[in-house]
Design a protein around this motif. Structure first.
Motif, PDB file in Angstrom:
ATOM      1  N   VAL A  30       0.975  -1.169   0.061  1.00 23.61           N
ATOM      2  CA  VAL A  30       0.194  -0.014   0.226  1.00 23.61           C
ATOM      3  C   VAL A  30       1.020   1.306   0.126  1.00 23.61           C
ATOM      4  N   VAL A  31       1.881   1.393   0.954  1.00 23.75           N
ATOM      5  CA  VAL A  31       2.794   2.268   1.020  1.00 23.75           C
ATOM      6  C   VAL A  31       3.600   2.412  -0.353  1.00 23.75           C
ATOM      7  N   ALA A  32       4.103   1.443  -0.890  1.00 22.20           N
ATOM      8  CA  ALA A  32       5.020   1.476  -1.958  1.00 22.20           C
ATOM      9  C   ALA A  32       4.644   2.030  -3.138  1.00 22.20           C
ATOM     10  N   PHE A  33       3.207   1.569  -3.418  1.00 22.39           N
ATOM     11  CA  PHE A  33       2.469   1.918  -4.592  1.00 22.39           C
ATOM     12  C   PHE A  33       1.541   3.079  -4.302  1.00 22.39           C
ATOM     13  N   ASP A  34       1.475   3.697  -3.243  1.00 20.00           N
ATOM     14  CA  ASP A  34       0.597   4.863  -2.841  1.00 20.00           C
ATOM     15  C   ASP A  34      -0.809   4.462  -3.291  1.00 20.00           C
ATOM     16  N   ILE A  35      -1.522   3.456  -2.805  1.00 20.09           N
ATOM     17  CA  ILE A  35      -2.873   3.137  -3.140  1.00 20.09           C
ATOM     18  C   ILE A  35      -3.574   2.569  -1.963  1.00 20.09           C
ATOM     19  N   SER A  36      -4.957   2.468  -2.028  1.00 23.37           N
ATOM     20  CA  SER A  36      -5.740   2.355  -0.882  1.00 23.37           C
ATOM     21  C   SER A  36      -5.743   0.700  -0.745  1.00 23.37           C
ATOM     22  N   GLN A  37      -6.040   0.368   0.608  1.00 25.42           N
ATOM     23  CA  GLN A  37      -6.035  -1.217   0.743  1.00 25.42           C
ATOM     24  C   GLN A  37      -7.272  -1.403  -0.070  1.00 25.42           C
ATOM     25  N   ALA A  38      -8.490  -1.092  -0.356  1.00 26.31           N
ATOM     26  CA  ALA A  38      -9.549  -1.761  -1.391  1.00 26.31           C
ATOM     27  C   ALA A  38      -9.076  -1.670  -2.694  1.00 26.31           C
ATOM     28  N   TYR A  39      -8.112  -0.833  -3.175  1.00 24.22           N
ATOM     29  CA  TYR A  39      -7.630  -0.810  -4.464  1.00 24.22           C
ATOM     30  C   TYR A  39      -6.810  -2.028  -4.601  1.00 24.22           C
ATOM     31  N   LEU A  40      -6.003  -1.941  -3.700  1.00 26.53           N
ATOM     32  CA  LEU A  40      -4.854  -3.385  -3.600  1.00 26.53           C
ATOM     33  C   LEU A  40      -5.671  -4.611  -3.552  1.00 26.53           C
ATOM     34  N   ALA A  41      -6.877  -4.801  -2.829  1.00 26.91           N
ATOM     35  CA  ALA A  41      -7.687  -5.839  -2.774  1.00 26.91           C
ATOM     36  C   ALA A  41      -7.987  -6.094  -4.225  1.00 26.91           C
ATOM     37  N   ASP A  42      -8.652  -5.313  -5.187  1.00 29.64           N
ATOM     38  CA  ASP A  42      -8.847  -5.327  -6.301  1.00 29.64           C
ATOM     39  C   ASP A  42      -7.807  -5.860  -7.399  1.00 29.64           C
ATOM     40  N   VAL A  43      -6.789  -5.500  -7.000  1.00 32.33           N
ATOM     41  CA  VAL A  43      -5.550  -5.836  -8.163  1.00 32.33           C
ATOM     42  C   VAL A  43      -5.208  -7.323  -7.592  1.00 32.33           C
ATOM     43  N   LEU A  44      -5.270  -7.735  -6.400  1.00 35.30           N
ATOM     44  CA  LEU A  44      -4.896  -8.864  -6.221  1.00 35.30           C
ATOM     45  C   LEU A  44      -6.048 -10.023  -6.427  1.00 35.30           C
ATOM     46  N   GLY A  45      -7.321  -9.670  -6.622  1.00 33.86           N
ATOM     47  CA  GLY A  45      -8.530 -10.269  -6.790  1.00 33.86           C
ATOM     48  C   GLY A  45      -9.039 -11.071  -5.537  1.00 33.86           C
ATOM     49  N   ILE A  46      -8.982 -10.363  -4.621  1.00 36.22           N
ATOM     50  CA  ILE A  46      -9.891 -10.623  -3.291  1.00 36.22           C
ATOM     51  C   ILE A  46     -10.456  -9.558  -2.970  1.00 36.22           C
ATOM     52  N   SER A  47     -11.798  -9.728  -2.055  1.00 32.49           N
ATOM     53  CA  SER A  47     -12.442  -8.967  -1.746  1.00 32.49           C
ATOM     54  C   SER A  47     -11.663  -8.042  -0.455  1.00 32.49           C
ATOM     55  N   ALA A  48     -12.081  -6.563  -0.590  1.00 34.44           N
ATOM     56  CA  ALA A  48     -11.684  -5.929   0.512  1.00 34.44           C
ATOM     57  C   ALA A  48     -11.883  -6.420   1.987  1.00 34.44           C
ATOM     58  N   PRO A  49     -13.063  -6.702   2.143  1.00 33.10           N
ATOM     59  CA  PRO A  49     -13.203  -7.190   3.626  1.00 33.10           C
ATOM     60  C   PRO A  49     -12.381  -8.790   3.760  1.00 33.10           C
ATOM     61  N   MET A  50     -12.295  -9.537   2.834  1.00 38.77           N
ATOM     62  CA  MET A  50     -11.467 -10.331   2.909  1.00 38.77           C
ATOM     63  C   MET A  50     -10.024 -10.184   3.547  1.00 38.77           C
ATOM     64  N   LEU A  51      -9.427  -9.274   2.509  1.00 43.17           N
ATOM     65  CA  LEU A  51      -8.099  -8.730   2.750  1.00 43.17           C
ATOM     66  C   LEU A  51      -7.878  -8.279   4.273  1.00 43.17           C
ATOM     67  N   SER A  52      -9.015  -7.256   4.715  1.00 48.38           N
ATOM     68  CA  SER A  52      -9.000  -6.673   5.908  1.00 48.38           C
ATOM     69  C   SER A  52      -8.661  -7.776   6.887  1.00 48.38           C
ATOM     70  N   GLN A  53      -9.683  -8.787   6.847  1.00 53.49           N
ATOM     71  CA  GLN A  53      -9.615 -10.062   7.646  1.00 53.49           C
ATOM     72  C   GLN A  53      -8.313 -10.611   7.949  1.00 53.49           C
ATOM     73  N   VAL A  54      -7.655 -10.608   6.619  1.00 54.89           N
ATOM     74  CA  VAL A  54      -6.339 -11.462   6.655  1.00 54.89           C
ATOM     75  C   VAL A  54      -5.332 -10.569   7.337  1.00 54.89           C
ATOM     76  N   MET A  55      -5.213  -9.200   6.992  1.00 60.22           N
ATOM     77  CA  MET A  55      -4.378  -8.225   7.602  1.00 60.22           C
ATOM     78  C   MET A  55      -4.399  -8.372   8.983  1.00 60.22           C
ATOM     79  N   SER A  56      -5.722  -8.325   9.625  1.00 59.18           N
ATOM     80  CA  SER A  56      -5.909  -8.121  11.166  1.00 59.18           C
ATOM     81  C   SER A  56      -5.758  -9.456  11.885  1.00 59.18           C
ATOM     82  N   GLY A  57      -5.436 -10.536  11.151  1.00 60.40           N
ATOM     83  CA  GLY A  57      -5.272 -11.534  11.847  1.00 60.40           C
ATOM     84  C   GLY A  57      -6.813 -12.400  11.992  1.00 60.40           C
ATOM     85  N   ARG A  58      -7.668 -11.792  11.787  1.00 58.14           N
ATOM     86  CA  ARG A  58      -8.973 -12.580  12.153  1.00 58.14           C
ATOM     87  C   ARG A  58      -9.235 -13.680  11.176  1.00 58.14           C
ATOM     88  N   ARG A  59      -8.272 -13.826  10.068  1.00 61.19           N
ATOM     89  CA  ARG A  59      -8.315 -14.934   8.897  1.00 61.19           C
ATOM     90  C   ARG A  59      -6.864 -15.192   9.178  1.00 61.19           C
TER      91      ARG A  59
END
Length: 160
Positions: A30-59
């Protein structure tokens, strides 16, 4: 199990599986590409909520291997000159390349080994050289570097 313990367990699993918590890896992107977490999720092909859960350790894990492959592709693109220098068109092109990619995930694309450097070396040698070339190289270095000759022979003759 209470939430705090689940998160701590999942973060420990991420360290074991991915080398560090996924939140740290994602934040660097997110910092290196200066993008939002939601935009990164789109690039990766994962939903923003799922990426958030993985980042926070809930998944604990990224379930789709192609998403993990894209994450690794982006981490590698950070090192390219255009992205590293902060050139916006280069950064956008790198993101688009990854978004449009359809990575195949197989035993060669994401090799798995037990962490021993010799195993990784054998796998790498098998990807770049033919068995007969490895055998010939082993003979060439046999007397001066017997350990290297053994490594080359192991790469030339995979265990069945």
């Amino acid at each position: 199990m209470e939430d705090h313990k689940i998160v701590q367990r999942n973060l420990a699993l991420q360290r074991e599986w991915y080398g560090e918590p996924l939140g740290d890896r994602v934040r660097r992107l997110v910092v290196a590409f200066d993008i939002s977490q939601a935009y990164l999720a789109d690039v990766l092909g994962i939903s923003a909520p799922m990426l958030s859960q993985v980042m926070s350790g809930r998944r604990a894990k990224i379930g789709n291997p192609a998403v993990l492959a894209r994450l690794i592709m982006l981490e590698r693109k950070i090192l390219t000159p255009g992205v590293a220098s902060g050139d916006r068109p280069s950064m956008q092109q790198a993101l688009e390349d990854v978004r449009e990619s359809r990575p195949t995930v197989d035993r060669d694309a994401l090799p798995v080994h037990d962490g021993r450097p010799d195993v990784a070396a054998v796998q790498a040698l098998r990807r770049v050289a033919r068995p007969e070339d490895l055998t010939q190289a082993a003979e060439t270095v046999r007397d001066r570097h017997p350990w290297l000759a053994e490594l080359l022979r192991r790469a030339a003759f995979p265990q069945v």
